[in-house]
Motif scaffolding. Structure first.
Motif, PDB file in Angstrom:
ATOM      1  N   GLY A   1       0.817  -1.209   0.000  1.00  0.00           N
ATOM      2  CA  GLY A   1       0.000   0.000   0.000  1.00  0.00           C
ATOM      3  C   GLY A   1       0.845   1.252   0.000  1.00  0.00           C
ATOM      4  N   ARG A   2       1.972   1.223   0.710  1.00  0.00           N
ATOM      5  CA  ARG A   2       2.866   2.391   0.731  1.00  0.00           C
ATOM      6  C   ARG A   2       3.442   2.656  -0.648  1.00  0.00           C
ATOM      7  NH1 ARG A   2       7.287   2.756   5.413  1.00  0.00           N
ATOM      8  NH2 ARG A   2       5.302   2.915   6.560  1.00  0.00           N
ATOM      9  N   ALA A   3       3.816   1.591  -1.372  1.00  0.00           N
ATOM     10  CA  ALA A   3       4.352   1.763  -2.723  1.00  0.00           C
ATOM     11  C   ALA A   3       3.294   2.323  -3.659  1.00  0.00           C
ATOM     12  CB  ALA A   3       4.864   0.417  -3.251  1.00  0.00           C
ATOM     13  N   ARG A   4       2.076   1.817  -3.553  1.00  0.00           N
ATOM     14  CA  ARG A   4       0.990   2.318  -4.407  1.00  0.00           C
ATOM     15  C   ARG A   4       0.740   3.800  -4.155  1.00  0.00           C
ATOM     16  NH1 ARG A   4      -1.325  -2.744  -2.768  1.00  0.00           N
ATOM     17  NH2 ARG A   4      -2.814  -1.716  -1.372  1.00  0.00           N
ATOM     18  N   ARG A   5       0.776   4.202  -2.891  1.00  0.00           N
ATOM     19  CA  ARG A   5       0.519   5.604  -2.561  1.00  0.00           C
ATOM     20  C   ARG A   5       1.646   6.511  -3.058  1.00  0.00           C
ATOM     21  NH1 ARG A   5      -3.708   8.032  -2.408  1.00  0.00           N
ATOM     22  NH2 ARG A   5      -2.598   9.441  -3.778  1.00  0.00           N
ATOM     23  N   ALA A   6       2.886   6.081  -2.857  1.00  0.00           N
ATOM     24  CA  ALA A   6       4.021   6.899  -3.292  1.00  0.00           C
ATOM     25  C   ALA A   6       4.063   7.023  -4.813  1.00  0.00           C
ATOM     26  CB  ALA A   6       5.329   6.296  -2.771  1.00  0.00           C
ATOM     27  N   ALA A   7       3.781   5.909  -5.503  1.00  0.00           N
ATOM     28  CA  ALA A   7       3.762   5.945  -6.960  1.00  0.00           C
ATOM     29  C   ALA A   7       2.652   6.862  -7.466  1.00  0.00           C
ATOM     30  CB  ALA A   7       3.582   4.530  -7.517  1.00  0.00           C
ATOM     31  N   THR A   8       1.509   6.821  -6.811  1.00  0.00           N
ATOM     32  CA  THR A   8       0.385   7.689  -7.188  1.00  0.00           C
ATOM     33  C   THR A   8       0.747   9.147  -6.993  1.00  0.00           C
ATOM     34  OG1 THR A   8      -1.223   5.978  -6.609  1.00  0.00           O
ATOM     35  CG2 THR A   8      -2.035   8.241  -6.732  1.00  0.00           C
ATOM     36  N   ASP A   9       1.403   9.466  -5.893  1.00  0.00           N
ATOM     37  CA  ASP A   9       1.784  10.855  -5.628  1.00  0.00           C
ATOM     38  C   ASP A   9       2.782  11.361  -6.672  1.00  0.00           C
ATOM     39  OD1 ASP A   9       0.125  10.849  -3.434  1.00  0.00           O
ATOM     40  OD2 ASP A   9       1.732  10.509  -1.978  1.00  0.00           O
ATOM     41  N   GLU A  10       3.725  10.509  -7.083  1.00  0.00           N
ATOM     42  CA  GLU A  10       4.666  10.912  -8.135  1.00  0.00           C
ATOM     43  C   GLU A  10       3.922  11.189  -9.436  1.00  0.00           C
ATOM     44  OE1 GLU A  10       8.364   9.215 -10.873  1.00  0.00           O
ATOM     45  OE2 GLU A  10       7.803   8.134  -9.050  1.00  0.00           O
ATOM     46  N   LEU A  11       2.974  10.317  -9.762  1.00  0.00           N
ATOM     47  CA  LEU A  11       2.199  10.480 -10.992  1.00  0.00           C
ATOM     48  C   LEU A  11       1.381  11.764 -10.962  1.00  0.00           C
ATOM     49  CD1 LEU A  11       0.876   9.589 -13.636  1.00  0.00           C
ATOM     50  CD2 LEU A  11      -0.636   8.119 -12.294  1.00  0.00           C
ATOM     51  N   MET A  12       0.705  12.032  -9.837  1.00  0.00           N
ATOM     52  CA  MET A  12      -0.128  13.227  -9.758  1.00  0.00           C
ATOM     53  C   MET A  12       0.714  14.500  -9.827  1.00  0.00           C
ATOM     54  SD  MET A  12      -3.044  11.933  -9.887  1.00  0.00           S
ATOM     55  CE  MET A  12      -3.948  13.497  -9.786  1.00  0.00           C
ATOM     56  N   ALA A  13       1.933  14.453  -9.308  1.00  0.00           N
ATOM     57  CA  ALA A  13       2.828  15.616  -9.417  1.00  0.00           C
ATOM     58  C   ALA A  13       3.177  15.874 -10.883  1.00  0.00           C
ATOM     59  CB  ALA A  13       4.090  15.378  -8.594  1.00  0.00           C
ATOM     60  N   ALA A  14       3.372  14.796 -11.656  1.00  0.00           N
ATOM     61  CA  ALA A  14       3.678  14.959 -13.080  1.00  0.00           C
ATOM     62  C   ALA A  14       2.475  15.512 -13.845  1.00  0.00           C
ATOM     63  CB  ALA A  14       4.111  13.615 -13.669  1.00  0.00           C
TER      64      ALA A  14
END
Length: 263
Positions: free
Chosen positions: A216-229
């Motif tokens: 879940g932590r990886a999914r959240r961090a990956a999502t945050d990187e994507l939304m920043a882009a």
């Protein structure tokens, strides 16, 4: 705890479910739309298309975009340099009479695949369907916000896109859509030719460094990187919250307050 119980607890689809369901390919209506309607739309609406060179021409890829208007699902396939498929609610495909037939042809022409909308098992089934498309080497389009932004702000991303990217290894191309809400505001039937819409394709993201899809932590961090882009491309004001309808009932309000993952 069994493997199935573990997946249910983490809201992760069963990978074995993909073995029994074939992937629906695009048909004649899609290629007619791509070869005829898309060029006509580019002439009529003159969209600004930036970053097409960033899109991988072959293999699985996820287009992840902000969501401002109904025409977003027209804009991405029109602007992309390769066929794109996405999911659309099943009611667009099963209407009666000529109107239902016309709606079905339009959405098939866009590369849409029918899906039951909703949370819980419906959301997991949608993820599984998209996973099968990626495993078949398709390009799919998704909206991490989950639904349209009615106030023009960019909302927090749900983790379903990151889950698919981490599970399949597919690169994610962030997409910034600008002006689609002004070209076709909520309540209008046809898009306007002004203002001109801008579609920006960013550089592909490899989200695998964040960890496995089961985390879940990886999914959240990956999502945050994507939304920043996506934010860098769309230049929207950040809402800082999820785009959700008002909670109905005490149980739903309590659930919203408690930490839980949104797919």
């Amino acid at each position: 705890m069994t493997d199935a119980q573990s997946r249910d607890a983490e809201n992760v689809p069963d990978p074995r479910a993909s073995e029994s369901k074939p992937v629906t390919d695009v048909g004649f209506a899609y290629f007619l739309g791509r070869r005829v309607l898309a060029p006509l739309a580019r002439v009529a609406y003159r969209p600004r298309i930036e970053g097409r060179q960033n899109v991988p021409r072959t293999g699985a890829v996820i287009f992840a975009a902000n969501h401002l208007s109904f025409i977003d699902s027209f804009a991405i396939p029109m602007a992309a340099p390769r066929p794109v498929q996405f999911l659309a609610k099943s009611s667009y495909f099963d209407g009666p009479g000529f109107k239902g037939w016309l709606s079905r042809q339009i959405f098939l022409g866009l590369g849409a695949n029918p899906v039951e909308r909703g949370a819980g098992q419906a959301a997991l089934d949608a993820l599984d369907q998209q996973k099968r498309m990626l495993e078949a080497g398709k390009a799919i389009a998704l909206y991490p916000e989950g639904t349209r932004s009615l106030d023009g702000r960019l909302y927090k991303g749900r983790t379903g896109v990151a889950f698919l990217a981490l599970q399949t290894g597919a690169p994610v191309v962030p997409v910034g859509l600008i002006g689609t809400n002004e070209a076709m505001p909520v309540g209008t039937k046809f898009p306007r030719t002004k203002p001109r819409v801008t579609i920006r394709f960013g550089e592909p993201l490899d989200l695998s460094a964040h960890g496995p899809a089961s985390s879940g932590r990886a999914r959240r961090a990956a999502t945050d990187e994507l939304m920043a882009a996506i934010h860098a491309l769309s230049e929207q004001e950040l809402a800082g919250t999820y785009n959700e309808v008002p909670a109905h009932g005490a149980i739903e309000r309590i659930k919203r307050v408690l930490p839980h993952e949104r797919l």
